[in-house]
Design a protein around this motif. Structure first.
Motif, mmCIF file in Angstrom:
data_model
loop_
_atom_site.group_PDB
_atom_site.id
_atom_site.type_symbol
_atom_site.label_atom_id
_atom_site.label_comp_id
_atom_site.label_asym_id
_atom_site.label_seq_id
_atom_site.Cartn_x
_atom_site.Cartn_y
_atom_site.Cartn_z
ATOM 1 N N TYR A 166 0.867 -1.178 -0.022
ATOM 2 C CA TYR A 166 -0.108 -0.087 0.018
ATOM 3 C C TYR A 166 1.010 1.240 0.053
ATOM 4 C CZ TYR A 166 -3.809 -3.085 1.654
ATOM 5 O OH TYR A 166 -4.743 -4.327 1.487
ATOM 6 N N TYR A 176 -2.580 0.426 -4.024
ATOM 7 C CA TYR A 176 -2.611 -1.001 -3.619
ATOM 8 C C TYR A 176 -2.295 -1.980 -4.776
ATOM 9 C CZ TYR A 176 -4.047 -5.577 -2.146
ATOM 10 O OH TYR A 176 -3.960 -7.232 -2.020
ATOM 11 N N GLN A 206 -3.747 -3.039 -8.233
ATOM 12 C CA GLN A 206 -4.887 -3.553 -8.043
ATOM 13 C C GLN A 206 -6.065 -2.812 -7.947
ATOM 14 O OE1 GLN A 206 -4.927 -7.215 -8.209
ATOM 15 N NE2 GLN A 206 -2.958 -6.635 -9.039
ATOM 16 N N LYS A 207 -5.834 -1.501 -6.984
ATOM 17 C CA LYS A 207 -6.944 -0.684 -7.013
ATOM 18 C C LYS A 207 -6.069 0.739 -6.323
ATOM 19 C CE LYS A 207 -11.452 -0.870 -5.435
ATOM 20 N NZ LYS A 207 -12.289 -0.532 -6.542
ATOM 21 N N LYS A 258 -8.298 -0.223 4.037
ATOM 22 C CA LYS A 258 -9.042 -1.097 3.134
ATOM 23 C C LYS A 258 -10.370 -0.441 2.864
ATOM 24 C CE LYS A 258 -6.557 -5.546 4.036
ATOM 25 N NZ LYS A 258 -6.601 -6.589 4.778
ATOM 26 N N ASN A 259 -10.815 -0.055 3.771
ATOM 27 C CA ASN A 259 -12.269 0.882 3.532
ATOM 28 C C ASN A 259 -12.019 1.996 2.722
ATOM 29 O OD1 ASN A 259 -13.629 -0.991 5.423
ATOM 30 N ND2 ASN A 259 -13.255 0.579 7.181
ATOM 31 N N LEU A 300 -10.195 2.029 0.055
ATOM 32 C CA LEU A 300 -9.972 1.391 -1.275
ATOM 33 C C LEU A 300 -11.329 0.861 -1.753
ATOM 34 C CD1 LEU A 300 -6.451 0.003 -0.849
ATOM 35 C CD2 LEU A 300 -7.208 1.664 -2.489
ATOM 36 N N TYR A 301 -12.012 0.232 -1.033
ATOM 37 C CA TYR A 301 -13.062 -0.437 -1.355
ATOM 38 C C TYR A 301 -14.430 0.088 -1.146
ATOM 39 C CZ TYR A 301 -9.616 -3.874 -2.615
ATOM 40 O OH TYR A 301 -8.576 -4.610 -3.238
ATOM 41 N N ASP A 302 -14.552 0.909 -0.456
ATOM 42 C CA ASP A 302 -15.833 1.847 -0.263
ATOM 43 C C ASP A 302 -16.408 2.770 -1.475
ATOM 44 O OD1 ASP A 302 -16.478 0.486 2.019
ATOM 45 O OD2 ASP A 302 -15.852 2.391 3.135
#
Length: 161
Positions: free
Chosen positions: A57, A70, A85-86, A156-157, A159-161
């Motif tokens: 990260y 990421y 990846q993100k 992580k939140n 990146l994925y929210d």
């Protein structure tokens, strides 16, 4: 002759006391120049490695906004290659706030030894440049500093929210 021996003994006792006092002073004041609060950051890098995957990260300060990336790290011939990846963008202030909330300044110098009886796990390295040129470095193997998981969850939140 006896007087000279007494003087030598007194001098040795005074020197020993000075060495002990200096050691105690150093022990209790060793973090006097430690980071008290994070007010800014340049970059943050967090790397995890396990049995099957290496993840990285990266958070870069771009002025008002911070870019979070990421990566999976794959072996490409004779070197590691980062595969994105993100990614996400957030306010720089939000990154500073979570670092302070997690007390990341206290992570500097942390080295988490691998716990006995754990046969697998994740190794990590956390590196950040904050407050101009101050460095924070922490590493470990399945042993993390206090509030580290909270920072990882925040990441992580984002990146994925």
């Amino acid at each position: 002759m006896k007087k000279e021996k007494k003087i030598i003994i007194i001098i040795l006792i005074v020197l020993c006391c000075a060495v002990i006092a200096g050691g105690i002073f150093m022990l209790f004041n060793r973090n006097s120049d430690a980071i008290k609060e994070i007010t800014d950051f340049k970059s943050i890098n967090l790397r995890f490695s396990g049995m099957r995957i290496i993840e990285e990260y990266e958070i870069i300060n771009n002025g008002d906004k911070a870019e979070i990336s990421y990566y999976h790290i794959v072996f490409d011939g004779d070197k590691d290659k980062r595969e994105l990846q993100k990614s996400a963008v957030c306010d720089v202030r939000e990154v500073i706030d979570v670092l302070n909330e997690c007390r990341a300044e206290k992570w500097n110098g942390f080295h988490g030894k691998h716990p006995k009886g754990v046969l697998d796990g994740r190794m990590f390295t956390f590196e950040a440049t904050v407050n101009g040129s101050d460095k924070i470095h922490a590493d470990g193997s399945e042993n993390f500093p206090k509030n580290f998981k909270k920072f990882e969850e925040w990441l992580k939140n984002k990146l994925y929210d």
